[in-house]
Scaffold this active site. Structure first.
Site, PDB file in Angstrom:
ATOM      1  N   HIS A  73     -29.266 -15.078 -31.050  1.00 44.75           N
ATOM      2  CA  HIS A  73     -29.685 -13.687 -30.847  1.00 44.75           C
ATOM      3  C   HIS A  73     -31.161 -13.515 -30.492  1.00 44.75           C
ATOM      4  O   HIS A  73     -31.846 -12.610 -31.001  1.00 44.75           O
ATOM      5  CB  HIS A  73     -29.328 -12.842 -32.081  1.00 44.75           C
ATOM      6  N   GLN A  84     -17.564 -11.139 -27.406  1.00 43.87           N
ATOM      7  CA  GLN A  84     -17.564 -11.821 -28.692  1.00 43.87           C
ATOM      8  C   GLN A  84     -16.965 -10.851 -29.689  1.00 43.87           C
ATOM      9  O   GLN A  84     -17.534  -9.794 -29.962  1.00 43.87           O
ATOM     10  CB  GLN A  84     -19.001 -12.192 -29.102  1.00 43.87           C
ATOM     11  N   ASN A 132     -26.238 -14.196 -28.777  1.00 47.03           N
ATOM     12  CA  ASN A 132     -25.403 -15.345 -29.110  1.00 47.03           C
ATOM     13  C   ASN A 132     -26.203 -16.655 -29.101  1.00 47.03           C
ATOM     14  O   ASN A 132     -27.426 -16.622 -29.143  1.00 47.03           O
ATOM     15  CB  ASN A 132     -24.162 -15.416 -28.222  1.00 47.03           C
ATOM     16  N   ARG A 133     -25.510 -17.798 -29.016  1.00 48.08           N
ATOM     17  CA  ARG A 133     -26.140 -19.081 -29.363  1.00 48.08           C
ATOM     18  C   ARG A 133     -26.501 -19.944 -28.166  1.00 48.08           C
ATOM     19  O   ARG A 133     -25.831 -19.902 -27.132  1.00 48.08           O
ATOM     20  CB  ARG A 133     -25.205 -19.860 -30.281  1.00 48.08           C
ATOM     21  N   GLU A 166     -18.878  -7.516 -28.845  1.00 47.01           N
ATOM     22  CA  GLU A 166     -20.141  -7.737 -28.142  1.00 47.01           C
ATOM     23  C   GLU A 166     -19.844  -8.208 -26.714  1.00 47.01           C
ATOM     24  O   GLU A 166     -19.490  -9.362 -26.500  1.00 47.01           O
ATOM     25  CB  GLU A 166     -20.969  -8.792 -28.873  1.00 47.01           C
ATOM     26  N   HIS A 194     -24.755  -4.742 -30.586  1.00 46.46           N
ATOM     27  CA  HIS A 194     -24.155  -5.348 -31.778  1.00 46.46           C
ATOM     28  C   HIS A 194     -23.680  -4.298 -32.782  1.00 46.46           C
ATOM     29  O   HIS A 194     -23.807  -4.463 -33.996  1.00 46.46           O
ATOM     30  CB  HIS A 194     -25.186  -6.288 -32.411  1.00 46.46           C
ATOM     31  N   ASP A 197     -14.974 -15.007 -34.802  1.00 45.60           N
ATOM     32  CA  ASP A 197     -16.373 -14.961 -34.361  1.00 45.60           C
ATOM     33  C   ASP A 197     -16.445 -15.819 -33.101  1.00 45.60           C
ATOM     34  O   ASP A 197     -17.081 -16.865 -33.078  1.00 45.60           O
ATOM     35  CB  ASP A 197     -17.291 -15.499 -35.478  1.00 45.60           C
ATOM     36  N   TYR A 236     -21.337  -2.417 -35.253  1.00 47.86           N
ATOM     37  CA  TYR A 236     -20.166  -2.713 -36.076  1.00 47.86           C
ATOM     38  C   TYR A 236     -19.352  -1.430 -36.148  1.00 47.86           C
ATOM     39  O   TYR A 236     -19.824  -0.405 -36.656  1.00 47.86           O
ATOM     40  CB  TYR A 236     -20.571  -3.084 -37.508  1.00 47.86           C
TER      41      TYR A 236
HETATM   42  C1  GLA Z   1     -22.835 -12.528 -34.025  1.00 47.20           C
HETATM   43  C2  GLA Z   1     -22.587 -13.943 -34.316  1.00 47.20           C
HETATM   44  C3  GLA Z   1     -22.187 -14.100 -35.748  1.00 47.20           C
HETATM   45  C4  GLA Z   1     -23.227 -13.519 -36.656  1.00 47.20           C
HETATM   46  C5  GLA Z   1     -23.477 -12.101 -36.282  1.00 47.20           C
HETATM   47  C6  GLA Z   1     -24.600 -11.492 -37.069  1.00 47.20           C
HETATM   48  O1  GLA Z   1     -21.691 -11.822 -33.928  1.00 47.20           O
HETATM   49  O2  GLA Z   1     -21.647 -14.521 -33.465  1.00 47.20           O
HETATM   50  O3  GLA Z   1     -21.989 -15.459 -36.047  1.00 47.20           O
HETATM   51  O4  GLA Z   1     -24.411 -14.245 -36.531  1.00 47.20           O
HETATM   52  O5  GLA Z   1     -23.778 -11.984 -34.931  1.00 47.20           O
HETATM   53  O6  GLA Z   1     -24.433 -11.668 -38.437  1.00 47.20           O
END
Ligand code: GLA
Length: 375
Positions: A133, A311, A107-108, A339, A202, A274, A204
């Protein structure tokens, strides 16, 4: 003790042994997963028991496939991904992080800046001015060292001091094991200098099956009374807020598509979901984070974790650029991520559970993906 109770005890011991025996029936096999551009070979590990068949590569310690039964007992793959390592490596400009262990900071981080004990650090701002990430070349791109286990596989990565700007030599272990219908992920990490760590997976998911359309009809429940609203760069601002009365209220099973296009500023900023949900139950305690149910296949995924947040990302940036294992192009909402992690930007938000790890400490974390069916 009478004969009868001895018999009952013996029988229950046999049943316990039988259960353990069934659970221990995991096979682990290793195969080739192709070569990276630099000539290194990637490995694929297949973990199989009566309920699950999970494929994991050492490239990014990624989950490549999760085979599980639908309501009719038919196996299907419910994770997005590629058939060989080159698919993952070819995602140059638009990384999806399919199945990856994201690190060292998932994350950020605002502006890629944070400080620890008065030392300022700057890491690459690879996402709209913020760090995402673990940087442009994070753990998702590394070849981890694999060790086969009787019931799974353990991956180790040593990230040197200064890797992607982060302080401290970090040694990370991620262990995947099968226990009946559940995939357990155990994370641990140590450092030789104070640093920040936030590891997550991560994957999906699409419970209808990889390449089987979008996830908007799948139903989600999140064990969270609060979430963290974000600014335009998807960094939490203003602290946790109640989900009540918003499209972020997933306390009851709700189809994902039901409110995703509502006129809601937070949904518009992210192009869908998100965001980080603040899990009820707190950090360090194992609790259910999420349940995902697919009415089409009857499959249900239960996510439990010791992490304080999740997340939920509804695959908003998938845009048909890449075709996956089943040959279908991954369009918007082709899969969703749950996540489990610490909250975004924790290094700059002291009211959030800390992501700092000091020399001599060990970070432990566990997440469980359990698969079942219901009609
Ligand atoms: C995370 C982020 C999203 C995006 C995905 C990868 O979930 O929160 O904004 O960057 O990874 O695409």
């Amino acid at each position: 003790m009478g004969m009868q109770s001895t018999g009952v005890i013996l029988l229950s011991m046999m049943m316990m042994a039988g259960t353990q025996g069934a659970m221990a029936a995991v096979s682990v096999t290793k195969s080739d997963f192709g070569k990276l551009k630099d000539g290194q070979s990637a490995e694929l590990y297949t973990l199989k028991d009566a309920d699950l068949e999970v494929k994991i590569t050492n490239y990014g310690a990624r989950i490549v496939a999760i085979g599980c039964k639908d309501q009719n007992g038919k196996m299907g793959d419910v994770a997005l991904g590629y058939n060989s390592v080159s698919g993952y490596e070819n995602e140059a400009d638009k990384k999806t992080y399919f199945g990856a262990v994201v690190g060292r900071y998932g994350n950020r981080i605002r502006n890629g800046k944070f400080s620890i004990d008065g030392h300022q650090y700057t890491v690459p701002a690879n996402n709209n001015g913020n760090a995402l990430h673990g940087g442009p070349h994070g753990f998702d791109e590394k070849l981890w060292i694999a060790k086969q286990l009787p019931d799974g596989v353990e991956f180790t990565l040593v990230s040197p001091d200064g890797d992607q700007g982060f302080p401290g030599k970090l040694t990370a272990h991620v262990r995947y094991t099968l226990v009946g219908d559940a995939l357990h992920i155990n994370y641990s990490a140590t450092t030789d200098k104070p640093t920040v760590v936030n590891l997550t997976n991560h994957t999906y998911f699409n419970l209808s099956g990889d390449g089987q359309g979008d996830i908007l009809g799948e139903e989600l429940q999140l064990n969270a009374d609060q979430y963290t609203p974000v600014d335009k760069g998807l960094i939490p601002v203003g602290g946790p807020k109640p989900v009540a009365g918003t499209p972020f209220d997933f306390r009851k099973m709700t189809p994902i598509g039901q409110r995703i296009n509502d006129k809601n500023e937070q949904l518009q900023i992210a192009g869908g979901y998100d965001h980080n949900w603040v899990l009820n139950g707190g950090a360090g305690q194992m609790k259910v984070a999420a349940k995902l149910y697919d009415p089409k296949s009857g499959r249900e995924l239960t996510v439990s974790t010791t992490e304080p947040g999740v997340q939920f990302y509804s695959g908003n940036f998938l845009d048909g650029s890449y075709a996956g294992k089943a040959g279908a192009k991954y369009q918007k909402h082709a899969g969703l991520c749950l996540e489990t992690q610490h909250y975004p930007d924790s290094p700059n938000q002291s009211q959030f559970p800390t992501t700092e790890l000091k020399a001599g400490q060990t970070m432990h974390s566990e997440t469980i993906f359990a698969f079942s069916t219901k009609k």
